[in-house]
Write a protein that holds these residues in place. Structure first.
Motif, mmCIF file in Angstrom:
data_model
loop_
_atom_site.group_PDB
_atom_site.id
_atom_site.type_symbol
_atom_site.label_atom_id
_atom_site.label_comp_id
_atom_site.label_asym_id
_atom_site.label_seq_id
_atom_site.Cartn_x
_atom_site.Cartn_y
_atom_site.Cartn_z
ATOM 1 N N MET A 157 0.815 -1.191 0.000
ATOM 2 C CA MET A 157 0.000 0.000 0.000
ATOM 3 C C MET A 157 0.860 1.256 0.000
ATOM 4 O O MET A 157 0.488 2.258 -0.582
ATOM 5 N N ASN A 158 1.973 1.195 0.627
ATOM 6 C CA ASN A 158 2.870 2.334 0.683
ATOM 7 C C ASN A 158 3.385 2.700 -0.713
ATOM 8 O O ASN A 158 3.547 3.861 -1.032
ATOM 9 N N PHE A 159 3.607 1.698 -1.506
ATOM 10 C CA PHE A 159 4.091 1.922 -2.860
ATOM 11 C C PHE A 159 3.087 2.692 -3.706
ATOM 12 O O PHE A 159 3.436 3.594 -4.443
ATOM 13 N N SER A 160 1.821 2.342 -3.606
ATOM 14 C CA SER A 160 0.795 3.014 -4.407
ATOM 15 C C SER A 160 0.587 4.464 -3.965
ATOM 16 O O SER A 160 0.301 5.331 -4.785
ATOM 17 N N VAL A 161 0.735 4.731 -2.673
ATOM 18 C CA VAL A 161 0.600 6.095 -2.182
ATOM 19 C C VAL A 161 1.741 6.961 -2.721
ATOM 20 O O VAL A 161 1.531 8.082 -3.181
ATOM 21 N N ASN A 162 2.944 6.466 -2.706
ATOM 22 C CA ASN A 162 4.084 7.202 -3.251
ATOM 23 C C ASN A 162 3.918 7.453 -4.743
ATOM 24 O O ASN A 162 4.218 8.534 -5.241
ATOM 25 N N LYS A 163 3.451 6.445 -5.434
ATOM 26 C CA LYS A 163 3.235 6.585 -6.870
ATOM 27 C C LYS A 163 2.161 7.645 -7.138
ATOM 28 O O LYS A 163 2.304 8.493 -8.027
ATOM 29 N N PHE A 164 1.108 7.605 -6.344
ATOM 30 C CA PHE A 164 0.032 8.595 -6.499
ATOM 31 C C PHE A 164 0.562 10.011 -6.255
ATOM 32 O O PHE A 164 0.245 10.935 -6.988
ATOM 33 N N LEU A 165 1.362 10.185 -5.209
ATOM 34 C CA LEU A 165 1.906 11.500 -4.889
ATOM 35 C C LEU A 165 2.854 11.981 -5.978
ATOM 36 O O LEU A 165 2.845 13.161 -6.337
ATOM 37 N N LYS A 166 3.652 11.090 -6.510
ATOM 38 C CA LYS A 166 4.534 11.464 -7.610
ATOM 39 C C LYS A 166 3.726 11.857 -8.833
ATOM 40 O O LYS A 166 4.027 12.844 -9.500
ATOM 41 N N ASP A 167 2.703 11.079 -9.127
ATOM 42 C CA ASP A 167 1.832 11.398 -10.261
ATOM 43 C C ASP A 167 1.114 12.727 -10.033
ATOM 44 O O ASP A 167 0.954 13.526 -10.949
ATOM 45 N N ARG A 168 0.709 12.926 -8.802
ATOM 46 C CA ARG A 168 0.005 14.167 -8.463
ATOM 47 C C ARG A 168 0.934 15.367 -8.649
ATOM 48 O O ARG A 168 0.540 16.393 -9.198
ATOM 49 N N ARG A 169 2.190 15.255 -8.206
ATOM 50 C CA ARG A 169 3.157 16.342 -8.397
ATOM 51 C C ARG A 169 3.399 16.590 -9.891
ATOM 52 O O ARG A 169 3.492 17.721 -10.324
ATOM 53 N N LEU A 170 3.476 15.513 -10.637
ATOM 54 C CA LEU A 170 3.674 15.647 -12.075
ATOM 55 C C LEU A 170 2.509 16.385 -12.721
ATOM 56 O O LEU A 170 2.703 17.270 -13.562
ATOM 57 N N TRP A 171 1.294 16.027 -12.322
ATOM 58 C CA TRP A 171 0.120 16.706 -12.856
ATOM 59 C C TRP A 171 0.093 18.186 -12.453
ATOM 60 O O TRP A 171 -0.218 19.059 -13.260
ATOM 61 N N MET A 172 0.442 18.473 -11.219
ATOM 62 C CA MET A 172 0.455 19.868 -10.757
ATOM 63 C C MET A 172 1.497 20.684 -11.526
ATOM 64 O O MET A 172 1.228 21.811 -11.942
ATOM 65 N N ILE A 173 2.665 20.118 -11.718
ATOM 66 C CA ILE A 173 3.710 20.806 -12.480
ATOM 67 C C ILE A 173 3.248 21.023 -13.921
ATOM 68 O O ILE A 173 3.433 22.102 -14.495
ATOM 69 N N SER A 174 2.621 20.022 -14.484
ATOM 70 C CA SER A 174 2.117 20.137 -15.853
ATOM 71 C C SER A 174 1.051 21.232 -15.957
ATOM 72 O O SER A 174 1.053 22.027 -16.904
ATOM 73 N N ILE A 175 0.161 21.272 -15.009
ATOM 74 C CA ILE A 175 -0.900 22.280 -15.017
ATOM 75 C C ILE A 175 -0.307 23.677 -14.854
ATOM 76 O O ILE A 175 -0.696 24.617 -15.558
ATOM 77 N N ILE A 176 0.660 23.828 -13.964
ATOM 78 C CA ILE A 176 1.301 25.131 -13.754
ATOM 79 C C ILE A 176 2.031 25.580 -15.022
ATOM 80 O O ILE A 176 1.927 26.742 -15.438
ATOM 81 N N ILE A 177 2.725 24.673 -15.660
ATOM 82 C CA ILE A 177 3.420 25.011 -16.910
ATOM 83 C C ILE A 177 2.417 25.405 -17.987
ATOM 84 O O ILE A 177 2.613 26.382 -18.721
ATOM 85 N N PHE A 178 1.331 24.675 -18.074
ATOM 86 C CA PHE A 178 0.298 24.986 -19.056
ATOM 87 C C PHE A 178 -0.306 26.369 -18.807
ATOM 88 O O PHE A 178 -0.492 27.151 -19.741
ATOM 89 N N ILE A 179 -0.595 26.685 -17.565
ATOM 90 C CA ILE A 179 -1.153 27.995 -17.224
ATOM 91 C C ILE A 179 -0.157 29.101 -17.566
ATOM 92 O O ILE A 179 -0.536 30.151 -18.104
ATOM 93 N N LEU A 180 1.112 28.880 -17.269
ATOM 94 C CA LEU A 180 2.138 29.871 -17.626
ATOM 95 C C LEU A 180 2.228 30.051 -19.134
ATOM 96 O O LEU A 180 2.372 31.181 -19.623
ATOM 97 N N LEU A 181 2.140 28.975 -19.868
ATOM 98 C CA LEU A 181 2.176 29.087 -21.326
ATOM 99 C C LEU A 181 1.003 29.915 -21.846
ATOM 100 O O LEU A 181 1.172 30.760 -22.715
#
Length: 96
Positions: free
Chosen positions: A1-25
């Motif tokens: 279960m710990n593995f999936s939570v870390n993966k989710f958080l990494k994916d979530r950070r990736l999505w947030m970074i992507s959204i921020i970059i998109f908004i800046l663009l």
């Protein structure tokens, strides 16, 4: 279960970074960014107000042009705006 939570958080950070970059663009770096759109809207509003002003001037000038077909109005207009006079008249201009 710990593995999936870390993966989710990494994916979530990736999505947030992507959204921020998109908004800046969209807001700053794009050719049609929001700042440019705002400037163009301001320019459009200014041009529309100029168009309204010139349409009013055209209406006024058209009315004067129609009235100039009348000889009495033509004489009065020439005397008022171009300081024309009849032969033998003397005109004194009094400015306030």
């Amino acid at each position: 279960m710990n593995f999936s939570v870390n993966k989710f958080l990494k994916d979530r950070r990736l999505w947030m970074i992507s959204i921020i970059i998109f908004i800046l663009l969209i807001t700053v770096f794009d050719k049609n960014n929001l700042i440019e759109v705002w400037k163009l809207n301001q320019q459009l509003n200014e041009l529309e107000s100029q168009r309204d002003y010139y349409q009013q001037k055209i209406t006024q000038d058209s009315t004067i042009l129609e009235n100039l077909k009348d000889d009495a109005f033509l004489e009065r207009y020439a005397r008022e705006h171009y300081l024309m006079k009849r032969q033998g008249e003397t005109i004194y201009i009094i400015k306030e």
